[in-house]
Design a protein around this motif. Sequence first.
Motif, PDB file in Angstrom:
ATOM      1  N   PRO A 103      -5.475  -2.466 -11.174  1.00 52.05           N
ATOM      2  CA  PRO A 103      -4.737  -1.202 -11.283  1.00 52.05           C
ATOM      3  C   PRO A 103      -4.661  -0.482  -9.937  1.00 52.05           C
ATOM      4  CG  PRO A 103      -6.932  -0.984 -12.263  1.00 52.05           C
ATOM      5  CD  PRO A 103      -6.746  -2.441 -11.925  1.00 52.05           C
ATOM      6  N   VAL A 104      -3.578   0.226  -9.729  1.00 51.42           N
ATOM      7  CA  VAL A 104      -3.455   1.142  -8.586  1.00 51.42           C
ATOM      8  C   VAL A 104      -3.726   2.548  -9.120  1.00 51.42           C
ATOM      9  CG1 VAL A 104      -1.928   2.072  -6.810  1.00 51.42           C
ATOM     10  CG2 VAL A 104      -1.793  -0.350  -7.433  1.00 51.42           C
ATOM     11  N   VAL A 105      -4.762   3.164  -8.575  1.00 56.90           N
ATOM     12  CA  VAL A 105      -5.200   4.480  -9.043  1.00 56.90           C
ATOM     13  C   VAL A 105      -5.241   5.426  -7.836  1.00 56.90           C
ATOM     14  CG1 VAL A 105      -7.068   5.736 -10.218  1.00 56.90           C
ATOM     15  CG2 VAL A 105      -6.654   3.323 -10.777  1.00 56.90           C
ATOM     16  N   ARG A 106      -4.501   6.504  -7.901  1.00 56.84           N
ATOM     17  CA  ARG A 106      -4.406   7.462  -6.775  1.00 56.84           C
ATOM     18  C   ARG A 106      -4.122   6.746  -5.443  1.00 56.84           C
ATOM     19  NH1 ARG A 106      -9.495   9.113  -8.005  1.00 56.84           N
ATOM     20  NH2 ARG A 106      -9.383   9.398 -10.258  1.00 56.84           N
ATOM     21  N   GLY A 107      -3.191   5.811  -5.479  1.00 57.02           N
ATOM     22  CA  GLY A 107      -2.732   5.158  -4.250  1.00 57.02           C
ATOM     23  C   GLY A 107      -3.655   4.084  -3.698  1.00 57.02           C
ATOM     24  N   ARG A 108      -4.715   3.766  -4.456  1.00 61.93           N
ATOM     25  CA  ARG A 108      -5.662   2.756  -3.986  1.00 61.93           C
ATOM     26  C   ARG A 108      -5.947   1.726  -5.075  1.00 61.93           C
ATOM     27  NH1 ARG A 108     -10.460   4.230  -0.290  1.00 61.93           N
ATOM     28  NH2 ARG A 108     -10.089   1.998  -0.152  1.00 61.93           N
ATOM     29  N   LEU A 109      -6.505   0.590  -4.706  1.00 57.97           N
ATOM     30  CA  LEU A 109      -6.934  -0.397  -5.691  1.00 57.97           C
ATOM     31  C   LEU A 109      -8.048   0.220  -6.546  1.00 57.97           C
ATOM     32  CD1 LEU A 109      -7.165  -3.668  -3.556  1.00 57.97           C
ATOM     33  CD2 LEU A 109      -5.480  -3.158  -5.345  1.00 57.97           C
ATOM     34  N   GLY A 110      -7.892   0.146  -7.844  1.00 53.42           N
ATOM     35  CA  GLY A 110      -8.869   0.740  -8.762  1.00 53.42           C
ATOM     36  C   GLY A 110     -10.031  -0.194  -9.066  1.00 53.42           C
ATOM     37  N   LEU A 111     -10.628  -0.742  -8.016  1.00 51.43           N
ATOM     38  CA  LEU A 111     -11.776  -1.639  -8.203  1.00 51.43           C
ATOM     39  C   LEU A 111     -13.034  -0.837  -8.501  1.00 51.43           C
ATOM     40  CD1 LEU A 111     -11.126  -3.982  -5.141  1.00 51.43           C
ATOM     41  CD2 LEU A 111     -11.002  -4.680  -7.548  1.00 51.43           C
ATOM     42  N   GLY A 112     -13.991  -1.460  -9.187  1.00 50.40           N
ATOM     43  CA  GLY A 112     -15.302  -0.848  -9.364  1.00 50.40           C
ATOM     44  C   GLY A 112     -16.064  -0.870  -8.039  1.00 50.40           C
ATOM     45  N   THR A 113     -17.130  -0.080  -7.993  1.00 51.22           N
ATOM     46  CA  THR A 113     -17.923   0.086  -6.766  1.00 51.22           C
ATOM     47  C   THR A 113     -18.355  -1.240  -6.145  1.00 51.22           C
ATOM     48  OG1 THR A 113     -18.822   2.029  -7.868  1.00 51.22           O
ATOM     49  CG2 THR A 113     -19.930   1.321  -5.827  1.00 51.22           C
ATOM     50  N   TRP A 114     -18.723  -2.192  -6.989  1.00 51.01           N
ATOM     51  CA  TRP A 114     -19.316  -3.434  -6.490  1.00 51.01           C
ATOM     52  C   TRP A 114     -18.339  -4.590  -6.468  1.00 51.01           C
ATOM     53  CZ3 TRP A 114     -23.523  -1.860  -4.371  1.00 51.01           C
ATOM     54  CH2 TRP A 114     -24.208  -0.779  -4.937  1.00 51.01           C
ATOM     55  N   GLN A 115     -17.042  -4.297  -6.694  1.00 50.28           N
ATOM     56  CA  GLN A 115     -16.066  -5.383  -6.781  1.00 50.28           C
ATOM     57  C   GLN A 115     -15.305  -5.617  -5.478  1.00 50.28           C
ATOM     58  OE1 GLN A 115     -13.751  -3.960 -10.223  1.00 50.28           O
ATOM     59  NE2 GLN A 115     -14.389  -5.803 -11.298  1.00 50.28           N
ATOM     60  N   ALA A 116     -15.041  -6.893  -5.189  1.00 53.31           N
ATOM     61  CA  ALA A 116     -14.109  -7.268  -4.126  1.00 53.31           C
ATOM     62  C   ALA A 116     -13.287  -8.449  -4.623  1.00 53.31           C
ATOM     63  CB  ALA A 116     -14.852  -7.637  -2.851  1.00 53.31           C
ATOM     64  N   LEU A 117     -12.101  -8.609  -4.057  1.00 56.15           N
ATOM     65  CA  LEU A 117     -11.247  -9.744  -4.402  1.00 56.15           C
ATOM     66  C   LEU A 117     -11.404 -10.828  -3.342  1.00 56.15           C
ATOM     67  CD1 LEU A 117      -8.978 -10.990  -6.209  1.00 56.15           C
ATOM     68  CD2 LEU A 117      -7.333  -9.935  -4.644  1.00 56.15           C
ATOM     69  N   TYR A 118     -11.697 -12.034  -3.789  1.00 57.78           N
ATOM     70  CA  TYR A 118     -11.906 -13.154  -2.873  1.00 57.78           C
ATOM     71  C   TYR A 118     -10.891 -14.271  -3.112  1.00 57.78           C
ATOM     72  CZ  TYR A 118     -16.476 -11.047  -2.028  1.00 57.78           C
ATOM     73  OH  TYR A 118     -17.492 -10.175  -1.683  1.00 57.78           O
ATOM     74  N   VAL A 119     -10.473 -14.902  -2.020  1.00 55.71           N
ATOM     75  CA  VAL A 119      -9.854 -16.229  -2.112  1.00 55.71           C
ATOM     76  C   VAL A 119     -11.000 -17.220  -2.051  1.00 55.71           C
ATOM     77  CG1 VAL A 119      -8.489 -17.967  -0.894  1.00 55.71           C
ATOM     78  CG2 VAL A 119      -7.610 -15.643  -1.141  1.00 55.71           C
ATOM     79  N   MET A 120     -11.029 -18.097  -3.033  1.00 62.59           N
ATOM     80  CA  MET A 120     -12.074 -19.107  -3.113  1.00 62.59           C
ATOM     81  C   MET A 120     -11.438 -20.417  -2.633  1.00 62.59           C
ATOM     82  SD  MET A 120     -14.293 -19.696  -6.594  1.00 62.59           S
ATOM     83  CE  MET A 120     -15.764 -20.733  -6.581  1.00 62.59           C
ATOM     84  N   GLU A 121     -11.844 -20.857  -1.462  1.00 61.76           N
ATOM     85  CA  GLU A 121     -11.314 -22.111  -0.912  1.00 61.76           C
ATOM     86  C   GLU A 121     -12.138 -23.252  -1.499  1.00 61.76           C
ATOM     87  OE1 GLU A 121      -9.372 -24.743   0.258  1.00 61.76           O
ATOM     88  OE2 GLU A 121      -8.662 -23.104   1.542  1.00 61.76           O
ATOM     89  N   HIS A 122     -11.458 -24.209  -2.132  1.00 61.71           N
ATOM     90  CA  HIS A 122     -12.177 -25.312  -2.781  1.00 61.71           C
ATOM     91  C   HIS A 122     -12.148 -26.590  -1.949  1.00 61.71           C
ATOM     92  CE1 HIS A 122     -12.450 -22.726  -6.195  1.00 61.71           C
ATOM     93  NE2 HIS A 122     -11.153 -22.717  -6.387  1.00 61.71           N
ATOM     94  N   ARG A 123     -11.260 -26.654  -0.945  1.00 57.36           N
ATOM     95  CA  ARG A 123     -11.197 -27.846  -0.094  1.00 57.36           C
ATOM     96  C   ARG A 123     -12.247 -27.733   1.010  1.00 57.36           C
ATOM     97  NH1 ARG A 123      -6.827 -31.124  -0.620  1.00 57.36           N
ATOM     98  NH2 ARG A 123      -8.368 -32.591   0.210  1.00 57.36           N
ATOM     99  N   ALA A 124     -12.721 -28.895   1.451  1.00 56.31           N
ATOM    100  CA  ALA A 124     -13.783 -28.919   2.465  1.00 56.31           C
ATOM    101  C   ALA A 124     -13.309 -28.319   3.793  1.00 56.31           C
ATOM    102  CB  ALA A 124     -14.263 -30.348   2.667  1.00 56.31           C
TER     103      ALA A 124
END
Lengths: 138, 138, 138
Positions: A103-124
């Motif tokens: 969600p976008v909340v007040r112009g920012r990502l509405g993440l919880g305090t301890w959350q981050a979004l990651y790209v998980m690379e599965h190739r070596a």
Amino acid sequence: MRVHQTKLEIRTTGRGFSNVTAAVEAAVRESGIVTGLCSVFIQHTSASLVIQENADPAVLRDLGRFFADLAPDTRDWEHDDEGPDDMPAHAKSALTRSSESIPVVRGRLGLGTWQALYVMEHRARAHTRCLVVTVQGE
Amino acid sequence: MRVHQTKLEIRTTGRGFSNVTAAVEAAVRESGIVTGLCSVFIQHTSASLVIQENADPAVLRDLGRFFADLAPDTRDWEHDDEGPDDMPAHAKSALTRSSESIPVVRGRLGLGTWQALYVMEHRARAHTRCLVVTVQGE
Amino acid sequence: MRVHQTKLEIRTTGRGFSNVTAAVEAAVRESGIVTGLCSVFIQHTSASLVIQENADPAVLRDLGRFFADLAPDTRDWEHDDEGPDDMPAHAKSALTRSSESIPVVRGRLGLGTWQALYVMEHRARAHTRCLVVTVQGE
């Protein structure tokens, strides 16, 4: 309501997690959208998205080992054209996410305090991964 | 088109499933939106979302046991600051969903007959979990 | 901004993968929306969605076997009213996706070169599966 779409290129360093929160947050800011939804899509099937704890790096190490045990390189995979890290990458992508909606909340990502979004690379090896960020709202 | 955003607080009772369909449905009704999309986001990484069968409670018991076996408390996790139920909670969150997008059809959640949306609490103890519900449409 | 919603019925042939990319792409074209988001939702808990490689059919065979080993029919499931393929179907749905959000870019699905969207049928027998496609954008 408006829609704002951006493409991001993320350089991974091989197996592991790249925190893309700041890059996605920048796309949200750029959009000027205050209330709405930010959808992130990864255009690959051997890297994926996951929202995880942003505090203790041991969480990401544990997650990496956990997924490596669930879908090991050493399994007798039929599809191995690009090496032993090819098919486990697809399996781990199936188990995590191709798209994530934040969600976008007040112009920012509405993440919880301890959350981050990651790209998980599965190739070596390191790869350049394309994300499409679509922000909708008002 | 319009956007309507609400925050829900859900009190879980420790490991297990809380059916949040009615609370999310209320947010959709409140929005007045007839056709569109309802996105639900959980602001935590040790509880997650999952859509599952709403009929036989044995399904949820089986699911709980299944995920407990996939990511057991007894695994040798590196991250265990908050106890043996800490890291398996993150692993189970990675395997299920942080966000879920459900269509809004004729002013209601367009779920199938047997579907319900659950918050899956992965920590042993009860927690208050925050959801952000974003309804977009017309 | 506009919203366009369509219901698709997909006939599966029992356990395995049905490529629904063309059907969803047709819904996007029909919408006339050029930039936005296409959300696909499956109204079932014993079939699910997954984005996977569209090139080598061995990837799908490997994935089928991988999920069969993760959630085997032979596990001592409590919920088995509809047979040994009933509860593993719910577990595999929990591990994959009920909804998938794909960007709409220049009037088309913004998938990567090697990506396709599949309905993953988890039940042994053929079923008709309902998808709701919601396209939002401008």
